[in-house]
Structure formats: structure tokens, C-alpha cells
Design a protein around this motif. Structure first.
Motif, PDB file in Angstrom:
ATOM      1  N   UNK A 252       0.835  -1.210   0.000  1.00 13.49           N
ATOM      2  CA  UNK A 252       0.000   0.000   0.000  1.00 13.49           C
ATOM      3  C   UNK A 252       0.869   1.259   0.000  1.00 13.49           C
ATOM      4  N   UNK A 253       1.856   1.292   0.905  1.00 12.34           N
ATOM      5  CA  UNK A 253       2.765   2.451   0.935  1.00 12.34           C
ATOM      6  C   UNK A 253       3.593   2.529  -0.345  1.00 12.34           C
ATOM      7  N   UNK A 254       4.039   1.363  -0.827  1.00 13.05           N
ATOM      8  CA  UNK A 254       4.841   1.346  -2.049  1.00 13.05           C
ATOM      9  C   UNK A 254       4.089   1.868  -3.252  1.00 13.05           C
ATOM     10  N   UNK A 255       2.777   1.647  -3.297  1.00 12.14           N
ATOM     11  CA  UNK A 255       1.979   2.168  -4.415  1.00 12.14           C
ATOM     12  C   UNK A 255       2.005   3.694  -4.427  1.00 12.14           C
ATOM     13  N   UNK A 256       1.924   4.299  -3.236  1.00 12.59           N
ATOM     14  CA  UNK A 256       2.007   5.760  -3.146  1.00 12.59           C
ATOM     15  C   UNK A 256       3.393   6.243  -3.567  1.00 12.59           C
ATOM     16  N   UNK A 257       4.421   5.567  -3.075  1.00 13.45           N
ATOM     17  CA  UNK A 257       5.786   5.961  -3.432  1.00 13.45           C
ATOM     18  C   UNK A 257       6.030   5.791  -4.936  1.00 13.45           C
ATOM     19  N   UNK A 258       5.373   4.795  -5.527  1.00 13.59           N
ATOM     20  CA  UNK A 258       5.532   4.588  -6.971  1.00 13.59           C
ATOM     21  C   UNK A 258       4.993   5.776  -7.755  1.00 13.59           C
ATOM     22  N   UNK A 259       3.835   6.274  -7.353  1.00 10.17           N
ATOM     23  CA  UNK A 259       3.280   7.444  -8.036  1.00 10.17           C
ATOM     24  C   UNK A 259       4.222   8.641  -7.920  1.00 10.17           C
ATOM     25  N   UNK A 260       4.733   8.875  -6.724  1.00  6.96           N
ATOM     26  CA  UNK A 260       5.629  10.011  -6.524  1.00  6.96           C
ATOM     27  C   UNK A 260       6.940   9.824  -7.273  1.00  6.96           C
ATOM     28  N   UNK A 261       7.468   8.602  -7.253  1.00  8.07           N
ATOM     29  CA  UNK A 261       8.709   8.342  -7.977  1.00  8.07           C
ATOM     30  C   UNK A 261       8.556   8.544  -9.472  1.00  8.07           C
ATOM     31  N   UNK A 262       7.435   8.104 -10.023  1.00  2.00           N
ATOM     32  CA  UNK A 262       7.195   8.299 -11.457  1.00  2.00           C
ATOM     33  C   UNK A 262       7.102   9.778 -11.801  1.00  2.00           C
ATOM     34  N   UNK A 263       6.463  10.556 -10.927  1.00  2.00           N
ATOM     35  CA  UNK A 263       6.362  11.994 -11.171  1.00  2.00           C
ATOM     36  C   UNK A 263       7.742  12.652 -11.140  1.00  2.00           C
ATOM     37  N   UNK A 264       8.589  12.248 -10.195  1.00  2.00           N
ATOM     38  CA  UNK A 264       9.935  12.815 -10.109  1.00  2.00           C
ATOM     39  C   UNK A 264      10.768  12.471 -11.337  1.00  2.00           C
ATOM     40  N   UNK A 265      10.662  11.219 -11.798  1.00  2.00           N
ATOM     41  CA  UNK A 265      11.395  10.808 -12.999  1.00  2.00           C
ATOM     42  C   UNK A 265      10.910  11.602 -14.208  1.00  2.00           C
ATOM     43  N   UNK A 266       9.601  11.772 -14.326  1.00  2.00           N
ATOM     44  CA  UNK A 266       9.038  12.509 -15.462  1.00  2.00           C
ATOM     45  C   UNK A 266       9.553  13.942 -15.495  1.00  2.00           C
ATOM     46  N   UNK A 267       9.488  14.633 -14.361  1.00  2.00           N
ATOM     47  CA  UNK A 267       9.907  16.034 -14.322  1.00  2.00           C
ATOM     48  C   UNK A 267      11.403  16.159 -14.603  1.00  2.00           C
ATOM     49  N   UNK A 268      12.211  15.290 -14.011  1.00  5.49           N
ATOM     50  CA  UNK A 268      13.650  15.388 -14.237  1.00  5.49           C
ATOM     51  C   UNK A 268      14.004  15.082 -15.686  1.00  5.49           C
ATOM     52  N   UNK A 269      13.371  14.080 -16.274  1.00  2.00           N
ATOM     53  CA  UNK A 269      13.688  13.711 -17.649  1.00  2.00           C
ATOM     54  C   UNK A 269      13.352  14.835 -18.622  1.00  2.00           C
TER      55      UNK A 269
ATOM     56  N   UNK B 135      10.481  12.224  -0.130  1.00  2.00           N
ATOM     57  CA  UNK B 135      11.842  11.704  -0.140  1.00  2.00           C
ATOM     58  C   UNK B 135      11.861  10.195  -0.397  1.00  2.00           C
ATOM     59  N   UNK B 136      10.869   9.484   0.100  1.00  4.72           N
ATOM     60  CA  UNK B 136      10.832   8.042  -0.135  1.00  4.72           C
ATOM     61  C   UNK B 136      10.497   7.739  -1.600  1.00  4.72           C
ATOM     62  N   UNK B 137       9.669   8.581  -2.214  1.00  2.99           N
ATOM     63  CA  UNK B 137       9.489   8.466  -3.658  1.00  2.99           C
ATOM     64  C   UNK B 137      10.769   8.801  -4.403  1.00  2.99           C
ATOM     65  N   UNK B 138      11.534   9.753  -3.852  1.00  2.31           N
ATOM     66  CA  UNK B 138      12.813  10.126  -4.455  1.00  2.31           C
ATOM     67  C   UNK B 138      13.808   8.973  -4.394  1.00  2.31           C
ATOM     68  N   UNK B 139      13.789   8.198  -3.306  1.00  5.43           N
ATOM     69  CA  UNK B 139      14.655   7.019  -3.212  1.00  5.43           C
ATOM     70  C   UNK B 139      14.343   6.055  -4.351  1.00  5.43           C
ATOM     71  N   UNK B 140      13.053   5.816  -4.593  1.00  7.87           N
ATOM     72  CA  UNK B 140      12.672   4.929  -5.694  1.00  7.87           C
ATOM     73  C   UNK B 140      13.140   5.482  -7.031  1.00  7.87           C
ATOM     74  N   UNK B 141      13.019   6.807  -7.209  1.00  8.41           N
ATOM     75  CA  UNK B 141      13.457   7.422  -8.465  1.00  8.41           C
ATOM     76  C   UNK B 141      14.967   7.299  -8.643  1.00  8.41           C
TER      77      UNK B 141
END
Length: 346
Positions: A15-32, A280-286
Motif C-alpha cells: 500500500x505504501x509502495x503504491x504511493x511511493x511509486x506514483x511520486x517516484x514516477x512523477x519525479x522521474x518525469x519532471x527530471x527527464x 523523499x521516499x518516492x525520491x529514493x525509488x526514483x
């Protein structure tokens, strides 16, 4: 530890990982697309969650007024940029996007706060408010710095984070808030019990990931974003507006952040500064995904969530330390394996 506890921890971690996945994908998208390491992603989480909770409680959120103010500033920036060649169509578009849209959302929010509308209406208004803030922030802060170095963009990102966090304290106060659940249904599978909010987290996360995959693969704007991510200079040479790509990236990132916060706030109490740690935890995934790989980022986010769940069981006082320690071996391996490259010049 037994099988039942193991399954509960896995459920909580996913459940927590699903939230972090959304945030990580957003961070990757913006940086790319823009080369911006989006530190304020956590503030989008906080603003979305607490705006939703405020509207659901019948209170007028200060974020709606903030969206109007920075929208006016963004419109002033557009007028200054068009001072030499004024085009009516571009002026009308800028006025509609930066002024009319935030004002309309503000009026709708005032009405919703008075009427105590259903949770679905509060959710939509919260997403619109935070999306408007994200668009205006890009125009005011990051678009003028688009051709500077990654370090300058990072410094600007940290500054925006600090400003938004301070405004969050002003708008929502130091006390935490919770919002109403999106679904009240429950389901059981063996010894596991799935709440409606948990099922909403799974369903919305999967739907959003599939939607992003279709957007990037089938739509013209999605392909433009992919081209900009691969080579910004080449994208400009073939006629792709990289400024528009940046706006779309920030629009998606702010919407994803707000949606993540809305999914979290019925489960746990959120404060004005809680979103930073979640981001930050989404950032770790990114980072584990190399800030380029969407599938690897999603998988890494699930790993981060599961590690966090088991760490809270075995060593709750050190769970944050354990989670952030995941970065060390990844960074070491990447620094040894990756060749030195120069930053892309425009």
C-alpha cells in the motif's frame, strides 16, 4: 513473526509502495523533461491532502487563494515576455490559464466549503487547485531558468520547497488533519482485510500508471514529452515546444502529488511538513531507477514500501534510517558503473 503478521506487513508495504511509486514516477518525469529535481513534490502531497481535508470539513483552504495570487504573477511574466510581439491569441490563452482558471476554482472552492459537498467534489477541486499551483510555479520559477545548470535548478527547487512549506504552516496550522475515505467497502481474503481506502489506493495507482503508459505511447503530447526527455535540443529543432513539455510535466507531477496525498490522508494524520518525508521516499525509488526508468522506479517503490513496513515491525525507531540506507549501495554501484558524462548543452 508468523504467517499472518508477514501477510499484514506485505499488505502494508505494498500500500505504501503504491504511493511511493506514483511520486517516484512523477519525479522521474519532471527530471527527464526539465532536468529539475522536484524537491517540492512533497509539498504537492501535503497541499492536496490538507486541501481535501479542509474542503471536506467545510473550511476554505488557503491554497485556493495562493493559486490565484501566483496565477496573476505568472500572467504578469507572460505579458512581460510578450511585450515586443503582442498576440491576442497567446494573451487570451495566458489570461485564461493563469487568471480565469484559478479564479473559477477559487469560486467553486468557496461554494464547496459552504455547502459541505461530497468527498468526490472535494477531491476534484483539490486536484485542480494543486494543478494550478504547479503550472504557475513552473512559469514563475523554473521556465526562466530552463537553460541553466542542474545545480541552479536544484537550488531553485529547494527554495520553492522552503517557501511552500512555510505557506503550508500559514494555511493549515501546526495541527494534523485527516480526510474522509473515498470508499467505505471492505473485503477479506483469508486472514487479510482490505479496506475501501486501501483498494482505492491500489486501483487508482494501477489506473494512473496505465493511463501514463497510454498517454506516452499513443498521444501527440506524450510523444513530445518523450522526445524532450531524450534530447531537448533535438526536440526544439523539429518544432516541439519544450516550454509546453515542461508545463505538462509539472501539471502531471502536481496532480500526481495531490492525488497521492488525498489517498494517504484518510489513512494517517498529515501535517503541513509531512509530505517532505513522503516525497523523499518516492525520491529514493526514483534514484534507484536512475531518474530515467519508469518500470524500475515502480518496482523500487514497492521494495521501499515493504522494507519500511518490516523495519517498523523489527526496529520502529530506526525505520527511516533503514529506508534511506537503501540509497548507499545503489549510489556506490552507479558511481562505479556509470562513465563520466558532460551535461547536455543547449
Amino acid at each position: 513473526m508468523n504467517t499472518t503478521i508477514l501477510l499484514f506487513l506485505l499488505q502494508d508495504g505494498i500500500t505504501n509502495g503504491a504511493i511511493y511509486a506514483l511520486l517516484g514516477l512523477a519525479l522521474v518525469l519532471v527530471f527527464a523533461v526539465t532536468r529539475v529535481i522536484l524537491i517540492p513534490q512533497g509539498e504537492f502531497v501535503t497541499y492536496g491532502a490538507l486541501t481535501y481535508a479542509s474542503l471536506a470539513a467545510g473550511r476554505m483552504p488557503g491554497t485556493a487563494k495562493l493559486a490565484v495570487v501566483i496565477g496573476l504573477v505568472a500572467f504578469a511574466f507572460d505579458l512581460y515576455a510578450m511585450r515586443k510581439t503582442l498576440h491576442a491569441s497567446r494573451m487570451l490563452r495566458a489570461f485564461g490559464l493563469n487568471v480565469v482558471f484559478p479564479v473559477a476554482v477559487l469560486l467553486a472552492s468557496m461554494w464547496a466549503a459552504d455547502q459541505r459537498v461530497p468527498a468526490g467534489v472535494s477531491l476534484v477541486l483539490s486536484l485542480l487547485i494543486v494543478a494550478s499551483i504547479g503550472l504557475s510555479l513552473y512559469r514563475i520559477v523554473f521556465q526562466p531558468l530552463a537553460h541553466t545548470s542542474v545545480l541552479v535548478l536544484l537550488i531553485a527547487s529547494v527554495g520553492v520547497h522552503l517557501a511552500l512549506q512555510g505557506l503550508g504552516l500559514l494555511f493549515f496550522g501546526a495541527e494534523g488533519q485527516r480526510g474522509p475515505t473515498l470508499l467505505n467497502a471492505t473485503a477479506t481474503l483469508g486472514s487479510l482485510r482490505f479496506t475501501g481506502q486501501g483498494m482505492a489506493v491500489y486501483g487508482i495507482t494501477i489506473a494512473f500508471i496505465v493511463g501514463l503508459w497510454l498517454f506516452f505511447g499513443l498521444t501527440l503530447y506524450g510523444k513530445a514529452l518523450r522526445a524532450t526527455a531524450v534530447n531537448r535540443l533535438g526536440a526544439r529543432l523539429v518544432g516541439i515546444r519544450t516550454t509546453l513539455s515542461g508545463q505538462i510535466a509539472f501539471l502531471l507531477a502536481s496532480t500526481i502529488g495531490a492525488l497521492s496525498g488525498i489517498l494517504i490522508v484518510p489513512i494517517t494524520t498529515l501535517y503541513y511538513d509531512t509530505g517532505f518525508l513522503i516525497g523523499l521516499k518516492g525520491f529514493i525509488a526514483a534514484i534507484i531507477g536512475g531518474l530515467i526508468s519508469y518500470p524500475l522506479t515502480a518496482v523500487a517503490a514497492l521494495v521501499v514500501g515493504i522494507v519500511e513496513a518490516f523495519s517498523s515491525f523489527y526496529a520502529s525507531n530506526f525505520k527511516e534510517v533503514i529506508v534511506f540506507t537503501l540509497l548507499i549501495p545503489v549510489l556506490l554501484l552507479r558511481s562505479l558503473a556509470a562513465p563520466a558524462v558532460e551535461e547536455e548543452k543547449d
